[in-house]
Design a protein around this motif. Structure first.
Motif, short mmCIF file in Angstrom:
data_model
loop_
_atom_site.label_atom_id
_atom_site.label_comp_id
_atom_site.label_asym_id
_atom_site.label_seq_id
_atom_site.Cartn_x
_atom_site.Cartn_y
_atom_site.Cartn_z
N THR A 141 -5.27 38.08 128.46
CA THR A 141 -4.08 38.26 127.43
C THR A 141 -2.71 38.45 128.13
OG1 THR A 141 -5.01 38.44 125.47
CG2 THR A 141 -2.65 38.93 125.64
N PHE A 145 -0.09 35.27 129.54
CA PHE A 145 1.31 35.14 128.80
C PHE A 145 2.38 35.53 130.10
CE2 PHE A 145 -0.59 35.47 124.75
CZ PHE A 145 -0.27 34.47 124.22
N PHE A 150 6.29 34.67 129.58
CA PHE A 150 6.57 35.33 128.33
C PHE A 150 7.02 36.64 128.68
CE2 PHE A 150 4.13 31.99 126.73
CZ PHE A 150 4.50 31.82 125.25
N LYS A 152 6.71 40.66 127.19
CA LYS A 152 6.31 41.41 126.29
C LYS A 152 7.29 42.31 125.56
CE LYS A 152 2.61 44.85 125.04
NZ LYS A 152 3.17 45.68 124.64
N LYS A 198 10.72 33.15 125.40
CA LYS A 198 9.38 33.33 125.20
C LYS A 198 8.70 34.60 124.95
CE LYS A 198 7.59 30.18 127.87
NZ LYS A 198 6.73 29.46 128.54
N PHE A 200 5.93 38.00 123.66
CA PHE A 200 4.65 38.40 122.73
C PHE A 200 4.55 39.63 122.65
CE2 PHE A 200 3.37 39.24 127.05
CZ PHE A 200 2.12 40.04 127.07
N ILE A 223 -2.13 39.94 118.54
CA ILE A 223 -1.48 39.44 119.78
C ILE A 223 -0.25 38.38 119.08
CG2 ILE A 223 -1.30 37.99 121.84
CD1 ILE A 223 -4.39 39.84 121.07
N GLU A 224 0.89 38.61 119.05
CA GLU A 224 1.72 37.77 118.10
C GLU A 224 2.86 37.08 119.22
OE1 GLU A 224 2.32 38.99 114.03
OE2 GLU A 224 2.36 40.81 114.95
N PRO A 225 2.66 35.86 119.95
CA PRO A 225 3.75 35.20 120.67
C PRO A 225 4.73 34.56 119.98
CG PRO A 225 1.33 34.52 121.25
CD PRO A 225 1.51 35.30 119.81
N TYR A 242 -4.39 29.13 125.33
CA TYR A 242 -4.77 30.67 125.36
C TYR A 242 -6.16 30.82 124.98
CZ TYR A 242 -4.36 35.30 123.60
OH TYR A 242 -4.42 36.77 123.29
N GLY A 399 5.71 30.20 116.46
CA GLY A 399 4.82 31.45 116.75
C GLY A 399 3.48 31.39 116.12
#
Length: 432
Positions: A141, A145, A150, A152, A198, A200, A223-225, A242, A399
């Motif tokens: 993961t 990302f 992305f 975090k 972007k 997550f 996991i929330e993008p 993904y 998302g």
């Protein structure tokens, strides 16, 4: 003399090394003792031959009990008969901590007994394999990302409001006001997406849902993008890429764990073929009704039997698109040509594992969102910060949230989500 871990045995063939381990099992004949050793990285066999060691060492090896901790000394050898490929020819054994009457023996035990002893059950080869797959999904993961740029962001666990209603929330006192354990970090991730493009999150979420099904936990990891300047179709492409990436990395890096679990690699390989099929909510309802599901009609949410039947109609995970507005949260973008549905999708895993992703394009119109908040009986004041995102440079954004434990359960091919987390919290269980 070097002390190594079992997983590194392949790098020390022919060398004499030390290994700290626990005795998972043991068998012996008159002249040889076979020790099944584990050290947290892997399992392999240690062999003690009577005429190659002192009588004291041989008798000690024969007397070792299950889960006694030891430091063993010996030579690493290739072993073509084992799946691991290597073993240890033991020359010395040092007992570190004795274990007497270990409660989880090789015989069959009931689920409640094993759950009461979860702190020990984690040591078993099956649970070890599941946790290895979980660990690989976490590692992959971050790789996925990070590779796609992305950032975090960590949303709060304590919140003053509920993104999806208050019925399934854990309430607590926050000094002189009420607070809730987070059921989703999504609204905060929308704010973060407006700052970083972007983003997550990856953290624990809580649902006070009184459910005992094999798919539900009270505490689980999501996991929330969230992605700015992105419409739903582009988001679906990120989601399937993904998920396929997660499956491929388990295939590439969890060979031993898949063997332990007896998971069919050919089945998993199918799930890396993109794109995943898509079906509208309307067509999914028609499909069910045509196949004898009299218990469902347009406007209903899907239950486990419905999701399983829909999934079994395809050979890969399937997206169900555009659910009725009445059964979805307030923040989803309305469909451009229909009043009754919103722009959203759930990803349903094959083999009866149900929904693993829920996602949508988010509403961007200030007045629409304000009206939705009022219609859902929510406080305009509490959501004023969320409405600000639509006042100061609003953009299209989408998302999704992936449940880690459901994904572990599916990819591992196990029956119940309770084995997919180290210490599960269930409706009737908060011990150990």
């Amino acid at each position: 003399m070097k002390q190594i871990q079992i997983i590194d045995a392949k790098n020390h063939v022919g060398e004499t090394v030390k290994i700290g381990a626990w005795v998972a099992n043991k068998r012996s004949s008159g002249k040889i003792a076979f020790l099944q050793l584990r050290d947290g990285t892997a399992y392999f066999q240690g062999v003690v031959v009577k005429n190659e060691v002192s009588e004291e060492v041989f008798q000690l090896a024969k007397s070792l009990t299950q889960e006694t901790s030891v430091i063993v000394t010996g030579e690493i050898r290739e072993d073509s008969r084992s799946k691991f490929g290597y073993e240890l020819g033991i020359s010395n054994v040092e007992v570190i901590g004795e274990s007497q009457d270990y409660p989880i023996t090789p015989k069959e035990h009931g689920t409640d007994f094993l759950m009461d002893h979860r702190h020990l059950w984690l040591r078993s080869s099956r649970q070890h394999a599941i946790m290895q797959i979980r660990n690989e999904l976490i590692r992959a993961t971050y790789e996925f990302f990070n590779k796609h740029h992305f950032v975090k962001i960590d949303p709060p666990i304590l919140t003053g409001s509920a993104p999806e209603g208050t019925t399934d929330l854990f309430e607590t006192n926050y000094f002189d006001q009420k607070a809730y354990l987070s059921q989703s970090g999504q609204l905060y991730m929308e704010a973060a997406a407006m700052a970083f493009g972007k983003v997550f999150s990856f953290g624990p979420t809580f649902r006070a849902e009184k459910s005992k099904t094999r798919r539900h936990l009270i505490e689980f990891w999501m996991i929330e993008p969230e992605m700015a300047f992105m419409h739903q179709e582009e988001s679906l492409e990120v989601q399937e890429q993904y998920v396929a990436f997660l499956v491929q990395n388990v295939l590439d890096n969890c060979d031993y764990a898949l063997d332990v679990l007896g998971r069919d690699r050919a089945v998993l390989e199918k799930y890396t073929n993109l794109p995943f099929p898509r079906i509208s909510y309307d067509d999914a309802i028609d499909l069910l009704i045509k196949n004898g599901f009299d218990d469902i009609q347009w406007g209903d949410d899907f239950g486990s039997p419905h999701e399983t039947f829909i999934a079994n109609s395809f050979d890969r995970p399937v997206f169900i698109l555009n659910y009725p507005k009445a059964i979805k949260p307030f923040y989803m973008k309305p469909h451009p040509t229909r009043e009754d549905v919103v722009i959203c999708a759930d990803l349903i895993a094959p083999e009866g594992y149900g929904e693993i992703i829920g996602g949508s394009e988010r509403a961007t119109d200030y007045e629409f969102l304000l009206e939705q908040i009022k219609n859902h009986g929510l406080s305009e004041e509490e959501y004023s910060w969320y409405l600000d995102l639509r006042r100061y440079g609003s953009v299209p954004h989408s998302g999704f949230g992936l449940g880690l434990e459901r994904t572990v359960t599916w990819i591992s091919g196990i029956e119940h989500v309770r084995e997919a987390i180290p210490f599960p919290r269930l409706l009737n269980r908060i011990y150990p």
